[in-house]
Design an enzyme around this catalytic site. Structure first.
Site, PDB file in Angstrom:
ATOM      1  N   HIS A   1       1.060  -1.110  -0.108  1.00  0.00           N
ATOM      2  CA  HIS A   1      -0.038  -0.122   0.073  1.00  0.00           C
ATOM      3  C   HIS A   1       0.886   1.339  -0.155  1.00  0.00           C
ATOM      4  O   HIS A   1       2.101   0.992   0.305  1.00  0.00           O
ATOM      5  CB  HIS A   1      -0.940   0.008   1.170  1.00  0.00           C
ATOM      6  CG  HIS A   1      -0.142   0.022   2.551  1.00  0.00           C
ATOM      7  ND1 HIS A   1       0.591  -0.980   3.049  1.00  0.00           N
ATOM      8  CD2 HIS A   1      -0.179   0.947   3.416  1.00  0.00           C
ATOM      9  CE1 HIS A   1       1.038  -0.599   4.268  1.00  0.00           C
ATOM     10  NE2 HIS A   1       0.694   0.314   4.480  1.00  0.00           N
TER      11      HIS A   1
ATOM     12  N   HIS B   1       1.660   3.816   1.724  1.00  0.00           N
ATOM     13  CA  HIS B   1       1.967   4.723   3.157  1.00  0.00           C
ATOM     14  C   HIS B   1       3.509   4.717   3.066  1.00  0.00           C
ATOM     15  O   HIS B   1       4.289   4.013   2.556  1.00  0.00           O
ATOM     16  CB  HIS B   1       1.384   3.863   4.409  1.00  0.00           C
ATOM     17  CG  HIS B   1       0.191   4.162   4.713  1.00  0.00           C
ATOM     18  ND1 HIS B   1      -0.650   3.641   5.442  1.00  0.00           N
ATOM     19  CD2 HIS B   1      -0.800   5.188   4.244  1.00  0.00           C
ATOM     20  CE1 HIS B   1      -1.977   3.918   5.722  1.00  0.00           C
ATOM     21  NE2 HIS B   1      -2.258   4.961   4.952  1.00  0.00           N
TER      22      HIS B   1
ATOM     23  N   ASP C   1       5.974   4.463   5.202  1.00  0.00           N
ATOM     24  CA  ASP C   1       6.705   3.703   5.791  1.00  0.00           C
ATOM     25  C   ASP C   1       6.984   2.305   4.908  1.00  0.00           C
ATOM     26  O   ASP C   1       7.734   1.609   5.324  1.00  0.00           O
ATOM     27  CB  ASP C   1       6.275   3.628   7.333  1.00  0.00           C
ATOM     28  CG  ASP C   1       4.734   2.844   7.209  1.00  0.00           C
ATOM     29  OD1 ASP C   1       3.998   3.284   6.737  1.00  0.00           O
ATOM     30  OD2 ASP C   1       4.848   1.934   8.307  1.00  0.00           O
ATOM     31  N   HIS C   2       6.189   2.389   3.718  1.00  0.00           N
ATOM     32  CA  HIS C   2       6.144   0.997   2.917  1.00  0.00           C
ATOM     33  C   HIS C   2       6.802   1.434   1.586  1.00  0.00           C
ATOM     34  O   HIS C   2       7.063   0.378   0.907  1.00  0.00           O
ATOM     35  CB  HIS C   2       4.904   0.689   3.045  1.00  0.00           C
ATOM     36  CG  HIS C   2       4.446  -0.245   4.032  1.00  0.00           C
ATOM     37  ND1 HIS C   2       4.462  -1.643   4.354  1.00  0.00           N
ATOM     38  CD2 HIS C   2       3.995   0.510   5.262  1.00  0.00           C
ATOM     39  CE1 HIS C   2       3.957  -1.746   5.658  1.00  0.00           C
ATOM     40  NE2 HIS C   2       3.731  -0.395   6.223  1.00  0.00           N
TER      41      HIS C   2
ATOM     42  N   HIS D   1      -7.025  -1.776   5.427  1.00  0.00           N
ATOM     43  CA  HIS D   1      -6.137  -0.904   6.230  1.00  0.00           C
ATOM     44  C   HIS D   1      -6.707   0.520   6.175  1.00  0.00           C
ATOM     45  O   HIS D   1      -6.217   1.605   6.156  1.00  0.00           O
ATOM     46  CB  HIS D   1      -5.060  -0.961   5.521  1.00  0.00           C
ATOM     47  CG  HIS D   1      -3.800  -0.166   6.257  1.00  0.00           C
ATOM     48  ND1 HIS D   1      -3.707  -0.352   7.680  1.00  0.00           N
ATOM     49  CD2 HIS D   1      -2.817   0.791   5.934  1.00  0.00           C
ATOM     50  CE1 HIS D   1      -2.759   0.352   7.971  1.00  0.00           C
ATOM     51  NE2 HIS D   1      -2.155   0.922   7.087  1.00  0.00           N
TER      52      HIS D   1
ATOM     53  N   ASP E   1      -0.207  -3.953   5.947  1.00  0.00           N
ATOM     54  CA  ASP E   1      -0.894  -3.551   6.965  1.00  0.00           C
ATOM     55  C   ASP E   1      -2.349  -3.837   7.069  1.00  0.00           C
ATOM     56  O   ASP E   1      -2.735  -3.419   5.848  1.00  0.00           O
ATOM     57  CB  ASP E   1      -0.574  -2.228   6.979  1.00  0.00           C
ATOM     58  CG  ASP E   1       0.521  -1.599   7.613  1.00  0.00           C
ATOM     59  OD1 ASP E   1       1.626  -2.558   7.872  1.00  0.00           O
ATOM     60  OD2 ASP E   1       1.198  -0.615   7.722  1.00  0.00           O
TER      61      ASP E   1
ATOM     62  N   HIS F   1       6.307  -5.855  11.912  1.00  0.00           N
ATOM     63  CA  HIS F   1       5.565  -4.241  12.185  1.00  0.00           C
ATOM     64  C   HIS F   1       5.169  -3.829  13.322  1.00  0.00           C
ATOM     65  O   HIS F   1       4.213  -3.785  13.824  1.00  0.00           O
ATOM     66  CB  HIS F   1       4.460  -4.314  11.053  1.00  0.00           C
ATOM     67  CG  HIS F   1       4.143  -3.010  10.614  1.00  0.00           C
ATOM     68  ND1 HIS F   1       3.016  -2.497  11.421  1.00  0.00           N
ATOM     69  CD2 HIS F   1       4.246  -2.251   9.796  1.00  0.00           C
ATOM     70  CE1 HIS F   1       2.710  -1.063  10.719  1.00  0.00           C
ATOM     71  NE2 HIS F   1       3.604  -1.121   9.573  1.00  0.00           N
TER      72      HIS F   1
END
Length: 310
Positions: free
Chosen positions: A63, A65, A67-68, A142, A214, A272
């Site tokens: 996805h 976001h 942090d990914h 998510h 996530d 995570h």
């Protein structure tokens, strides 16, 4: 025998800690690298893991976001600076192509290899097909308006076990005839038909590895991860923070283990983790109260996945 390993490059949640980087995990299948998510700076642990700069490599993004995904550009540039010449394919939600191409343009990043970015959509499907395995995807949960996916590596069936004692007892010489029998072909030997099914056992299942991204747990994901040999599932919170987990569309250790148990998963590895936890013992205890064969991920942890019939 095909070697299958999972290497964790980043195991923290939204914020890195002194000993945990942001989300990234690699499946190494006999030197083919399948990278799931690329948190900021993930190339540092990629280098430390000595995975190699010019191997067949594919990225899968769960996805959009930060942090990914913020490590994608740095990773690509690092590979380029190392002289990579093999192409790379990236699969992810629909904004992934625009994100990569616009930022490469703004930062004037020039690559030494071809880059192909593919978008995936729908509730479930096949992202990548190889002659020996497939990478499947399933929509995860998510949060409203967030397109997120979980992934599975699913190997194709292997031939059944070859009964070497039986063929030797029949006097069949090693070589071409062995190969034909192993491929399911019947042969004629000394005026007698030798049936492959009498020499080779029933086909054996390949291995299956799941990556959650996530998400909240769901029935769809439970079915998607059914019979995984290894499931890597997010465990951002302990059960004490169940309200935070629901509010942020993450999972607790108990919820992850419950889903894994219901899906008949062989081994669960939690990852995570929220940076609030300095000690993850409580999360492991919670998960093991549901599924004993549970482990905690840490940066550079390596797990080998064996066949279940060895």
């Amino acid at each position: 025998m095909v070697c299958l390993e999972v290497i964790f490059l980043g195991t923290s949640a939204a914020m890195p800690t002194p000993d945990r980087s942001l989300s990234s995990v690699v499946i190494n299948r006999n030197g083919t690298l399948l990278v799931f998510d690329a948190g900021e700076g993930m190339q540092y642990n990629f280098i430390r893991a000595k995975l190699g700069f010019n191997k067949k490599t594919t990225l899968f993004i769960t996805h959009m976001h930060s942090d990914h995904i913020l490590g994608i550009l740095g990773f690509l540039q690092t590979l380029s600076l190392q002289g990579r010449n093999l192409p790379i394919n990236i699969f992810g939600p629909s904004p992934i192509r625009e994100f990569i191409m616009e930022n490469m343009k703004l930062l004037n990043i020039k690559l030494t290899f071809e880059l192909h970015v593919h978008t995936i959509s729908g509730s479930q499907g096949v992202a990548l097909k190889d002659k020996d395995y497939e990478i499947l995807y399933c929509k995860s949960e998510h949060g409203p308006g967030i397109c997120s996916f979980a992934f599975c590596l699913v190997e194709k069936e292997r031939p059944g076990k070859f009964d070497i004692k039986k063929v030797k007892a029949l006097g069949i010489p090693e070589g071409e005839l062995y190969g034909l029998l192993q491929k399911g072909k019947n042969i004629i030997f000394e005026n007698q038909t030798i049936y492959s099914k009498d020499i080779v056992g029933k086909p054996r299942s390949g291995r299956k590895v799941g990556i959650s991204g996530d998400t909240r747990p769901s029935n769809n994901l439970c079915n998607f991860f059914r019979d995984c040999d290894l499931l890597v599932f997010e465990s951002t919170f302990s059960s004490k923070e169940i309200d935070k987990a629901r509010e942020s569309y993450h999972s607790t250790a108990i919820e992850s283990a419950t889903l894994a148990k219901e899906a008949s998963v062989r081994k669960l590895c939690l990852t995570h983790f929220s940076s609030r936890y300095k000690d993850l013992t409580d999360l492991l205890v919670e998960a093991r109260s549901i599924l004993l064969n549970t482990e905690l991920a840490f940066d550079l942890k390596l797990l080998k996945i064996d066949y279940d019939d060895l």
